[in-house]
Design a protein around this motif. Sequence first.
Motif, PDB file in Angstrom:
ATOM      1  N   GLY A  77       0.821  -1.405   0.049  1.00 59.40           N
ATOM      2  CA  GLY A  77      -0.123  -0.086  -0.034  1.00 59.40           C
ATOM      3  C   GLY A  77       0.932   1.431  -0.123  1.00 59.40           C
ATOM      4  N   CYS A  78       0.926   2.040  -1.221  1.00 61.55           N
ATOM      5  CA  CYS A  78       1.893   3.011  -1.451  1.00 61.55           C
ATOM      6  C   CYS A  78       1.039   4.354  -1.617  1.00 61.55           C
ATOM      7  CB  CYS A  78       2.760   2.688  -2.241  1.00 61.55           C
ATOM      8  SG  CYS A  78       3.631   1.328  -2.170  1.00 61.55           S
ATOM      9  N   GLY A  79      -0.097   4.569  -0.903  1.00 61.18           N
ATOM     10  CA  GLY A  79      -0.951   5.939  -1.191  1.00 61.18           C
ATOM     11  C   GLY A  79      -0.585   6.832  -0.526  1.00 61.18           C
ATOM     12  N   GLY A 116       1.787   4.899   3.085  1.00 60.81           N
ATOM     13  CA  GLY A 116       2.691   4.076   2.799  1.00 60.81           C
ATOM     14  C   GLY A 116       4.126   4.552   2.519  1.00 60.81           C
ATOM     15  N   LEU A 161      -2.012  -1.658  -6.029  1.00 63.26           N
ATOM     16  CA  LEU A 161      -2.607  -2.246  -7.185  1.00 63.26           C
ATOM     17  C   LEU A 161      -2.495  -0.930  -8.326  1.00 63.26           C
ATOM     18  CD1 LEU A 161      -5.783  -3.356  -5.297  1.00 63.26           C
ATOM     19  CD2 LEU A 161      -3.840  -4.734  -6.417  1.00 63.26           C
ATOM     20  N   ARG A 194       1.147   4.916  -8.575  1.00 70.79           N
ATOM     21  CA  ARG A 194       1.701   4.861  -7.224  1.00 70.79           C
ATOM     22  C   ARG A 194       3.134   4.178  -7.159  1.00 70.79           C
ATOM     23  NH1 ARG A 194       1.338   8.760  -5.404  1.00 70.79           N
ATOM     24  NH2 ARG A 194       2.295   7.971  -3.352  1.00 70.79           N
ATOM     25  N   TYR A 202       0.774  -8.036  -4.120  1.00 69.60           N
ATOM     26  CA  TYR A 202       1.555  -8.265  -2.935  1.00 69.60           C
ATOM     27  C   TYR A 202       2.262  -9.533  -2.766  1.00 69.60           C
ATOM     28  CZ  TYR A 202      -2.494  -9.898  -0.416  1.00 69.60           C
ATOM     29  OH  TYR A 202      -3.618 -10.785   0.255  1.00 69.60           O
ATOM     30  N   ALA A 245      -0.074  -0.843   4.745  1.00 71.83           N
ATOM     31  CA  ALA A 245      -0.820   0.663   4.516  1.00 71.83           C
ATOM     32  C   ALA A 245      -1.733   0.465   3.546  1.00 71.83           C
ATOM     33  CB  ALA A 245       0.599   1.524   4.341  1.00 71.83           C
ATOM     34  N   HIS A 285      -6.810  -5.342   5.423  1.00 79.05           N
ATOM     35  CA  HIS A 285      -5.645  -5.525   6.582  1.00 79.05           C
ATOM     36  C   HIS A 285      -5.703  -6.868   6.941  1.00 79.05           C
ATOM     37  CE1 HIS A 285      -5.337  -1.235   8.154  1.00 79.05           C
ATOM     38  NE2 HIS A 285      -4.980  -1.470   6.941  1.00 79.05           N
ATOM     39  N   ILE A 324      -4.461  -9.255   4.324  1.00 77.95           N
ATOM     40  CA  ILE A 324      -3.002  -9.225   3.892  1.00 77.95           C
ATOM     41  C   ILE A 324      -2.363  -9.927   4.897  1.00 77.95           C
ATOM     42  CG2 ILE A 324      -1.289  -7.680   3.089  1.00 77.95           C
ATOM     43  CD1 ILE A 324      -3.289  -6.030   1.706  1.00 77.95           C
ATOM     44  N   LYS A 349      -3.227   0.964  11.695  1.00 79.20           N
ATOM     45  CA  LYS A 349      -4.566   0.769  12.394  1.00 79.20           C
ATOM     46  C   LYS A 349      -5.762   1.124  11.430  1.00 79.20           C
ATOM     47  CE  LYS A 349      -5.113   5.370  11.752  1.00 79.20           C
ATOM     48  NZ  LYS A 349      -6.156   5.850  11.074  1.00 79.20           N
ATOM     49  N   PRO A 350      -6.796   0.737  11.860  1.00 74.62           N
ATOM     50  CA  PRO A 350      -7.388  -0.251  12.954  1.00 74.62           C
ATOM     51  C   PRO A 350      -6.783  -1.815  12.315  1.00 74.62           C
ATOM     52  CG  PRO A 350      -9.171   0.420  11.970  1.00 74.62           C
ATOM     53  CD  PRO A 350      -7.992   1.101  11.111  1.00 74.62           C
ATOM     54  N   VAL A 406       0.236   4.755  16.687  1.00 76.32           N
ATOM     55  CA  VAL A 406       1.423   5.381  16.472  1.00 76.32           C
ATOM     56  C   VAL A 406       1.544   6.278  17.880  1.00 76.32           C
ATOM     57  CG1 VAL A 406       0.647   7.045  14.852  1.00 76.32           C
ATOM     58  CG2 VAL A 406       2.991   6.482  15.091  1.00 76.32           C
ATOM     59  N   ARG A 440     -11.844  10.199   3.302  1.00 70.39           N
ATOM     60  CA  ARG A 440     -11.606   8.889   2.994  1.00 70.39           C
ATOM     61  C   ARG A 440     -13.045   8.314   2.338  1.00 70.39           C
ATOM     62  NH1 ARG A 440      -6.932   7.180   5.095  1.00 70.39           N
ATOM     63  NH2 ARG A 440      -7.278   5.047   3.931  1.00 70.39           N
TER      64      ARG A 440
HETATM   65  N1  LIG Z   1      -0.917   6.119  11.772  1.00 70.84           N
HETATM   66  C1  LIG Z   1      -1.298   7.007  11.026  1.00 70.84           C
HETATM   67  O1  LIG Z   1      -1.310   8.269  11.422  1.00 70.84           O
HETATM   68  C2  LIG Z   1      -2.032   6.744   9.638  1.00 70.84           C
HETATM   69  C3  LIG Z   1      -2.349   7.997   8.688  1.00 70.84           C
HETATM   70  C4  LIG Z   1      -2.911   7.852   7.563  1.00 70.84           C
HETATM   71  C5  LIG Z   1      -3.163   6.657   7.295  1.00 70.84           C
HETATM   72  N2  LIG Z   1      -2.996   5.466   8.073  1.00 70.84           N
HETATM   73  C6  LIG Z   1      -3.814   4.133   7.777  1.00 70.84           C
HETATM   74  O2  LIG Z   1      -2.737   3.810   6.762  1.00 70.84           O
HETATM   75  C7  LIG Z   1      -3.805   2.867   5.724  1.00 70.84           C
HETATM   76  C8  LIG Z   1      -3.522   3.603   4.506  1.00 70.84           C
HETATM   77  O3  LIG Z   1      -4.197   4.734   4.602  1.00 70.84           O
HETATM   78  P1  LIG Z   1      -3.755   5.780   3.255  1.00 70.84           P
HETATM   79  O4  LIG Z   1      -4.408   7.229   3.831  1.00 70.84           O
HETATM   80  O5  LIG Z   1      -2.348   5.805   2.742  1.00 70.84           O
HETATM   81  O6  LIG Z   1      -4.804   5.429   2.097  1.00 70.84           O
HETATM   82  P2  LIG Z   1      -4.564   5.478   0.457  1.00 70.84           P
HETATM   83  O7  LIG Z   1      -6.220   5.156   0.009  1.00 70.84           O
HETATM   84  O8  LIG Z   1      -3.977   6.757   0.102  1.00 70.84           O
HETATM   85  O9  LIG Z   1      -3.720   4.503   0.003  1.00 70.84           O
HETATM   86  C9  LIG Z   1      -4.060   2.963   0.205  1.00 70.84           C
HETATM   87  C10 LIG Z   1      -3.109   2.436  -1.049  1.00 70.84           C
HETATM   88  O10 LIG Z   1      -3.310   0.889  -0.867  1.00 70.84           O
HETATM   89  C11 LIG Z   1      -3.311   0.402  -2.098  1.00 70.84           C
HETATM   90  N3  LIG Z   1      -4.003  -0.734  -2.129  1.00 70.84           N
HETATM   91  C12 LIG Z   1      -5.333  -1.061  -2.060  1.00 70.84           C
HETATM   92  N4  LIG Z   1      -5.288  -2.468  -2.078  1.00 70.84           N
HETATM   93  C13 LIG Z   1      -4.318  -3.033  -2.225  1.00 70.84           C
HETATM   94  C14 LIG Z   1      -3.714  -4.446  -2.135  1.00 70.84           C
HETATM   95  N5  LIG Z   1      -4.649  -5.457  -2.166  1.00 70.84           N
HETATM   96  N6  LIG Z   1      -2.227  -4.584  -2.659  1.00 70.84           N
HETATM   97  C15 LIG Z   1      -1.799  -3.565  -2.559  1.00 70.84           C
HETATM   98  N7  LIG Z   1      -2.027  -2.165  -2.479  1.00 70.84           N
HETATM   99  C16 LIG Z   1      -3.260  -2.089  -2.316  1.00 70.84           C
HETATM  100  C17 LIG Z   1      -4.215   1.532  -2.947  1.00 70.84           C
HETATM  101  O11 LIG Z   1      -4.010   1.406  -4.337  1.00 70.84           O
HETATM  102  C18 LIG Z   1      -3.581   2.776  -2.209  1.00 70.84           C
HETATM  103  O12 LIG Z   1      -2.574   3.448  -3.241  1.00 70.84           O
HETATM  104  C19 LIG Z   1      -5.189   2.986   6.657  1.00 70.84           C
HETATM  105  O13 LIG Z   1      -5.292   1.952   7.252  1.00 70.84           O
HETATM  106  C20 LIG Z   1      -4.985   4.177   7.534  1.00 70.84           C
HETATM  107  O14 LIG Z   1      -5.833   4.068   8.499  1.00 70.84           O
HETATM  108  C21 LIG Z   1      -2.474   5.642   9.459  1.00 70.84           C
END
Ligand SMILES: NC(=O)c1ccc[n+]([C@@H]2O[C@H](COP(=O)([O-])OP(=O)(O)OC[C@H]3O[C@@H](n4cnc5c(N)ncnc54)[C@H](O)[C@@H]3O)[C@@H](O)[C@H]2O)c1
Length: 337
Positions: A8-10, A13, A34, A38, A55, A70, A76, A79, A94-95, A122, A158
């Motif tokens: 997950g590199c959104g 990640g 996916l 990204r 993955y 991520a 979650h 994976i 999280k979660p 965190v 989101r």
């Molecule tokens: N700890 C923190 O402060 C914090 C902050 C932001 C997000 N998060 C958590 O991180 C996670 C991701 O959040 P985000 O904001 O980056 O979301 P996002 O939607 O920006 O990124 C998620 C990425 O995962 C990819 N993805 C989806 N399914 C996939 C799969 N099966 N295999 C590989 N890649 C896949 C998507 O294409 C997307 O690029 C969430 O669980 C969120 O709660 C935590």
Amino acid sequence: MVNMGVIGCGHWGPNHIRIFNQLPNSNSLMCADLDENRLKAIQQLYPNIQAVKDYQEILNNPQIDGVCIAAPTKSHYEIAKAALLKNKHVLCEKPLAVTVAECEDLKKIAEQQKRVLLVGHVFVFNATIAWVKDYIDSGDMGNIFYAYATRVNLGPFRYDVNALWDLAPHDISIFNYFFNNCPVNVSARGHKVLGGRLEDLSFATLEYPNNIVANLHVSWLDPRKVRQITIVGDKKMLVWDDLDSECPVKIYDKHVEKTDTFYETYGEFQLLSKVGSIMIPKINLNEPLKAQAQYFIECMSKDNPPSKADAQKAADVVKTLIAIQKSMDAKGECVNL
Ligand SMILES: NC(=O)c1ccc[n+]([C@@H]2O[C@H](COP(=O)([O-])OP(=O)(O)OC[C@H]3O[C@@H](n4cnc5c(N)ncnc54)[C@H](O)[C@@H]3O)[C@@H](O)[C@H]2O)c1
């Protein structure tokens, strides 16, 4: 040297990729997403990283010791389970999952496989939060009456989970850490303002053992970015402000005393406000995400299951989120945990 794969590199990640590259004892060897755009963006930043769409390629690589998940919340469980079954250590954002049964299943699999399962709560790795926890435990604040947390901003929005599931895991994990417990009951209201499908804001009241009441307000629809917690004890009061890097913690020497004389007419104690100084402790700030990654690597290299942010604590957070969601769905009904 620990070799990591980040799934997950959104938005989030890439922070994990950066940190595992910066630490001297780890390396971000692979990443998966996916979305090919990204992957291209990550490869431009880190030309040496192997970027893959599926993955499973990370899980099948014997050079990879641990994975960081991520990807969106709903993926979650699937994976993390696949990674643990392939003998990878797991740091999952999280979660941890969307049901308590899923969290418990992952906990069991991690124990069976003897792999580390750490969850990205965190804030328990944030030096200022750890300082506040020690301060509460020192007894200087006296008995805690109540606390409230505000975590609001305009976005980021989101589309997979609502504002409660996005933002509240942080404050619930902090409150559970401060009060050494999860709540006994909750009541909450949520509101679907923007898209109509997901709640964009939530107000939740959590009752903890020892008569401590905690409130949280999370929102994607607010004029200001606020990350604050106020804690009121019977001897001192404290405000934590994550966005105030100079004075993140302020301790107010304020409390209320009862006089030993009664109001003649009401037969009640008179209450007197006592106001002293404000103390700003010197706390050496850290980068919490880096501290979390270091702890993950330490648990892996010592073969120690985590004691912070472990699967049980993550299950408690998910149990609380589910109860809050149930209460929001029932327009504020009190839900026991
Ligand atoms: N700890 C923190 O402060 C914090 C902050 C932001 C997000 N998060 C958590 O991180 C996670 C991701 O959040 P985000 O904001 O980056 O979301 P996002 O939607 O920006 O990124 C998620 C990425 O995962 C990819 N993805 C989806 N399914 C996939 C799969 N099966 N295999 C590989 N890649 C896949 C998507 O294409 C997307 O690029 C969430 O669980 C969120 O709660 C935590």
